[in-house]
Design a protein around this motif. Structure first.
Motif, PDB file in Angstrom:
ATOM      1  N   ASP A   1     -73.349 -47.616  13.042  1.00 30.39           N
ATOM      2  CA  ASP A   1     -73.003 -48.399  14.235  1.00 30.39           C
ATOM      3  C   ASP A   1     -72.759 -47.501  15.446  1.00 30.39           C
ATOM      4  O   ASP A   1     -73.140 -47.829  16.575  1.00 30.39           O
ATOM      5  CB  ASP A   1     -71.807 -49.313  13.971  1.00 30.39           C
ATOM      6  CG  ASP A   1     -70.597 -48.565  13.479  1.00 30.39           C
ATOM      7  OD1 ASP A   1     -70.718 -47.861  12.473  1.00 30.39           O
ATOM      8  OD2 ASP A   1     -69.531 -48.670  14.106  1.00 30.39           O
TER       9      ASP A   1
ATOM     10  N   TYR B   1     -78.827 -51.712  11.190  1.00 32.35           N
ATOM     11  CA  TYR B   1     -77.852 -52.200  12.168  1.00 32.35           C
ATOM     12  C   TYR B   1     -78.586 -52.767  13.365  1.00 32.35           C
ATOM     13  O   TYR B   1     -79.617 -52.236  13.780  1.00 32.35           O
ATOM     14  CB  TYR B   1     -76.950 -51.046  12.622  1.00 32.35           C
ATOM     15  CG  TYR B   1     -75.643 -51.509  13.205  1.00 32.35           C
ATOM     16  CD1 TYR B   1     -74.584 -51.883  12.388  1.00 32.35           C
ATOM     17  CD2 TYR B   1     -75.453 -51.578  14.583  1.00 32.35           C
ATOM     18  CE1 TYR B   1     -73.390 -52.323  12.913  1.00 32.35           C
ATOM     19  CE2 TYR B   1     -74.251 -52.009  15.120  1.00 32.35           C
ATOM     20  CZ  TYR B   1     -73.220 -52.375  14.278  1.00 32.35           C
ATOM     21  OH  TYR B   1     -72.029 -52.812  14.796  1.00 32.35           O
TER      22      TYR B   1
ATOM     23  N   GLY C   1     -74.359 -55.325  11.002  1.00 35.40           N
ATOM     24  CA  GLY C   1     -75.049 -54.462  10.044  1.00 35.40           C
ATOM     25  C   GLY C   1     -75.324 -55.163   8.737  1.00 35.40           C
ATOM     26  O   GLY C   1     -75.275 -56.397   8.653  1.00 35.40           O
TER      27      GLY C   1
END
Lengths: 318, 184
Positions: free
Chosen positions: A76, A109, A316
């Motif tokens: 992320d 993600y 994600g």
């Protein structure tokens, strides 16, 4: 020796931070960067072609990036850096979207620009990933998964802007006057208008204080120094000591903009509203409101990012 | 005559100096207070309406949505009560410090209930509904973690440590602003 050590340490720290911050570079096509080499050429060409249409119509960009690993960063954080480094989406509307696959880490993600947050929430994004990407990704059919996910995301963004997916629109989309802008000049005009009263009041008070000080200063000094000096024999001839003129520079204090247009969800202030037990979707809170123009920062030569930014939410793998 | 003139002049200078100093401190204090207000305001209103407070508000919505899911599953565990209590605390938070504490408790309570729901729900659609809320909930936490509020607050607090801001702050009663982190 101390200085030398400090320098060495500084250089080392700087180098480390540079290495930590590094993300992959955008490719010439910009919209797809297959560093993990898992995508078919047709898929890449398809993503580029579809993006060309989408960008021309909306300023939105959907970038697909595949890497083997993301180094020391979590996926992320890596996606967040990549998104903002590349400047995905329009700078004014922040309507970019990134799909990142870390094949070696068996993870993926997706991250949306801040302008899309309220129309394509991370929950929605997670749902799209779960239905479109997860089955193929789990089976290591990355190409198929990416294509399906790209289509789903494309369809979603097109619907946000009211454009039939896959078709180029010649009419002005409804987003053109949307207010989720970052740093657009119109926004500051708006803020200036809202807070001109504060600015004026503060200016008046400051001028008043300065004037009071000035008057006291002048009267005190002039009272003692403007005394008569007689020259010659004539009692009627007089001169005064003169002081040089005083110059005051007055700087107005502009209140920095705050409390601007709000996203649809929160209401005012802390933004809490009493909630019933029912479901609410963050992405379905009304339509776009109007402000400003579309402002396509365009293609001058090769493709590039429009300068969009993300706040780093996203979704994600579940 | 000369003596009177000199005395008057001295007094005038003293008065001027005192007024100048006072105005510096009054104006400085006023400016510092406004700066402090702006930093605190950033927490609640942020930039373009994106702020930590608003992100927390969305997290609260997700929390209530998860409670709805638990109702549908007829869940009646301590985790439900804990989440409900955490949601109330978060809604009642007023200061940055209170928000931080409440948000921490909310994260824990949400995660606990979500884990229970995802483990026990047999219905795939219910699981997906819960997962969607969890995605949004955790996404907002990531956004909060990247919010520049703490940087702004740190910069302001740092400024307060140095002259003349420290003196002005002392006289005007301006205090350090709370950080959105453990210990404030």
């Amino acid at each position: 020796l101390k200085k030398f050590l400090c320098m060495v340490v500084s250089i080392l720290l700087l180098t480390c931070s540079v290495f930590t911050l590094a993300v992959v570079d955008p490719t010439d096509s910009f919209y797809v960067a297959d560093y993990a080499n898992v995508l078919d050429q047709n898929t890449e060409a398809y993503i580029v072609a579809q993006n060309d249409i989408l960008y021309a119509d909306t300023g939105a960009q959907i970038c697909v990036v595949t890497v083997d690993f993301t180094g020391s960063d979590d996926i992320d954080d890596y996606a967040y850096k990549l998104f903002n480094d590349w400047g995905i989406g329009s700078a004014e509307k922040n309507n970019g979207l990134l799909l990142l696959l870390s094949v070696g880490a068996d993870d993926y993600y997706a991250l949306q620009g801040s302008g899309l947050e309220n129309y394509l929430s991370s929950g929605d994004l997670g749902d799209i990933l779960y239905t479109s990407l997860e089955p193929d990704f789990a089976g290591k059919n990355y190409d198929a998964g990416v294509r399906k996910t790209f289509d789903a995301l494309y369809k979603r963004i097109s619907s946000i802007y009211g454009i039939p997916s896959g078709q180029s629109s010649t009419t002005s989309p409804p987003y053109q006057n949307e207010y989720y802008y970052y740093d657009s000049p119109e926004q500051y005009e708006h803020f200036d208008a809202s807070f001109s009263i504060f600015g004026m009041l503060s200016g008046i008070i400051r001028i008043f204080i300065i004037l009071v000080v000035l008057i006291i200063f002048i009267s005190a000094v002039a009272g003692s120094s403007t005394r008569r000096v007689y020259r010659g024999f004539s009692p009627f001839y007089r001169t005064y000591y003169h002081r040089p003129p005083m110059h005051f520079h007055y700087h107005t204090m502009h209140r920095p903009p705050f409390g601007g247009p709000r996203p649809p969800f929160g209401g005012s202030g802390n933004g809490f509203s009493p909630r019933p037990g029912n479901f609410s979707s963050h992405s379905s809170n009304g339509g776009f409101s109007s402000r400003g123009g579309a402002g396509r920062s365009g293609f001058s030569g090769g493709r590039s990012g429009g300068g969009g930014s993300s706040r780093g939410g996203g979704a994600g793998r579940r | 005559l000369n003596l009177t003139y000199k005395k008057k002049r001295r007094i005038a200078w003293i008065v001027t100096f005192v007024i100048a100093i006072l105005s510096v401190f009054i104006l400085g204090g006023w400016k510092l207070n406004r700066k402090c207000e702006n930093v605190e305001d950033y927490f609640f209103n942020g930039k373009n309406g994106f702020s930590i407070a608003n992100d927390i508000a969305v997290r609260v919505e997700c929390g209530y949505n998860l409670l709805t899911v638990s109702d549908r599953l007829s869940f009646d565990t301590d985790a439900v009560d804990e989440l409900r209590s955490a949601l109330t605390d978060t809604q009642n938070a007023l200061t940055v410090r209170e928000y931080y504490k409440a948000n921490e408790a909310l994260t824990f309570a949400f995660d606990t209930l979500y884990t229970q729901i995802s483990q026990s729900a047999a219905d795939e659609s219910i699981k997906r509904l819960a997962a969607k809320q969890a995605d949004e909930f955790s996404s907002r936490l990531k956004t909060i973690q990247k919010d520049p509020y703490n940087e702004k607050a740190l910069a302001f607090n740092e400024e307060l440590n140095y002259f003349p801001a420290n003196i002005i702050a002392f006289l005007s009663g301006t205090d350090h602003v709370d950080l959105f982190r453990n210990g404030g």
